[in-house]
Design an enzyme around this catalytic site. Sequence first.
Site, PDB file in Angstrom:
ATOM      1  N   LYS A 174       0.869  -1.178   0.000  1.00 57.49           N
ATOM      2  CA  LYS A 174       0.000   0.000   0.000  1.00 57.49           C
ATOM      3  C   LYS A 174       0.902   1.222   0.000  1.00 57.49           C
ATOM      4  CE  LYS A 174      -2.076   2.586   3.042  1.00 57.49           C
ATOM      5  NZ  LYS A 174      -2.041   3.900   2.309  1.00 57.49           N
ATOM      6  N   SER A 226       5.869   7.552  10.166  1.00 59.81           N
ATOM      7  CA  SER A 226       5.890   8.300  11.417  1.00 59.81           C
ATOM      8  C   SER A 226       5.646   7.407  12.626  1.00 59.81           C
ATOM      9  CB  SER A 226       4.819   9.394  11.383  1.00 59.81           C
ATOM     10  OG  SER A 226       3.521   8.822  11.459  1.00 59.81           O
ATOM     11  N   GLU A 247       9.925   0.845  10.732  1.00 62.81           N
ATOM     12  CA  GLU A 247      10.983   1.854  10.648  1.00 62.81           C
ATOM     13  C   GLU A 247      10.322   3.207  10.823  1.00 62.81           C
ATOM     14  OE1 GLU A 247      13.022   1.372   6.958  1.00 62.81           O
ATOM     15  OE2 GLU A 247      13.443  -0.741   7.295  1.00 62.81           O
ATOM     16  N   CYS A 281      14.743   9.593   6.166  1.00 65.97           N
ATOM     17  CA  CYS A 281      14.738   9.156   7.564  1.00 65.97           C
ATOM     18  C   CYS A 281      16.131   9.236   8.166  1.00 65.97           C
ATOM     19  CB  CYS A 281      14.152   7.758   7.695  1.00 65.97           C
ATOM     20  SG  CYS A 281      14.930   6.517   6.662  1.00 65.97           S
TER      21      CYS A 281
END
Length: 479
Positions: A174, A226, A247, A281
């Site tokens: 997704k 997040s 993650e 990130c």
Amino acid sequence: MKFVYGSLIGGIWRDSPSTLRTVNPARPSQPVGTYGQATAAMVDEAVAAAAAAQRAWRKLPAPERCASFARFIDAIEANKERLAEAITAEQGKTLLESRGEIAKACSESRFMLQHVMTAEGTRHVPALRAGVRNIVLRRPRGVIVAITPWNFPVMTPMRKIAPALGFGNAAIIKPSEFTPAAACILGELATGMLPDGLLQVLHGGPDIGNALVGHRGVHGVTFTGSVGTGRRIIAATANNLAELSLELGGKNAVVIHDADDLDACLDQVASAALMCSGQRCTAVSRVLVRRALGERVAKGLAQRASRMRVGDGMDAATQLGPVTHLSQFEHVMSAVSKARSEGALVVAGGQGLEVQGCEGGYFFAPTILDRVEPHSAAAREEIFGPVISIVHYDTFDDAIAILNNVDYGLTAALFSNDAKVIARFVEECETGMLHVNHGTVPDSHMPFGGIKASGVGAYSVGPSAAAFYTTEHSVYLEN
């Protein structure tokens, strides 16, 4: 450029009356894609198709699975320009960065297949009883759901697809609602090359995400994004107790204690912090600098930030593209405003930019905040934009305390020539990835992940990924 896709279920693209639309962040009035959103019934169909495909796929020898997937990687490389343009059109990063993302994704995937081959075999363990053989083996986990973010629309899905399929699982992707085109192209390339249902793509918002991660037929959920969404995924998987690999966020720091070549050091810091408009990130968000070097570091980073050319990622002259979407742009603006109110000194940038020919684009000037207090929001909270917060310290004890006094623990770097300082950093830094005397770019074959609020479960990439994508079994064979 216009992309029109439905959801890929069982090898067939399925339309839906409900759609989501994407725009070019450099020109938000310019539509880019239209995507049919999946329904709850489609989720059921996709999980059933994945389970059927996985039952046959897992029976193939690992070399055969890896050879099939290697051909898929070749197809990605053959379509790199098409994929790069799709990334830049929806995410905003420069074409150079988009091409680099695809190259990194292919490199990681090939290394991952090597790990699959070495981790596939059984392991014999000495038995405690005569006439018994003890074996430890690993099996494919089953159906894996991957929820992927908008900042790396090819690399992050591939970081999940490669080990999932390599180890004998099926994968349902997704993608982010902001950048789905690249995932759809990956699905398109897989059609006819990989078994139908083995790799599927579903579109939708949180409702579809919840339906996927909590589905009884799903055995593992891997997510990058997040902390808030990660917490919601943990709650949603209580329904099926699926294995998790998350993650999450970061507040990554570089500690500049001493450096023979400060210019080279700052070149690496600026690149690690500002590329992709800081929307990585592993991007450097904090620079902790020994007070004696503080003025030189602030001046050097401000010069580098001010020289960067901001513009449309499709323009070859652009060095920094836009922030990906409006809410993220507003978040960055708010974070910088709060930093000012808390006493930070803006020595470069600090505001949105108007770029000629890209009116209304989500451009934010590369920003350097100096004299940031360690307890302030700019020093502790994730901004995820082209913003560097400079914090001054006196002793290395202070540096370690500031470095670790955040919720996150993804990555960090140290610049120093002092062996004792380096040893302390390696021993005491509370992050999953540590770099000494270079930026925060990870290798394609090393474990990738974080601790504290930056990660839950096994790391992705590298041999540790097997702990998520396979299940472990102890076998006792009496002769």
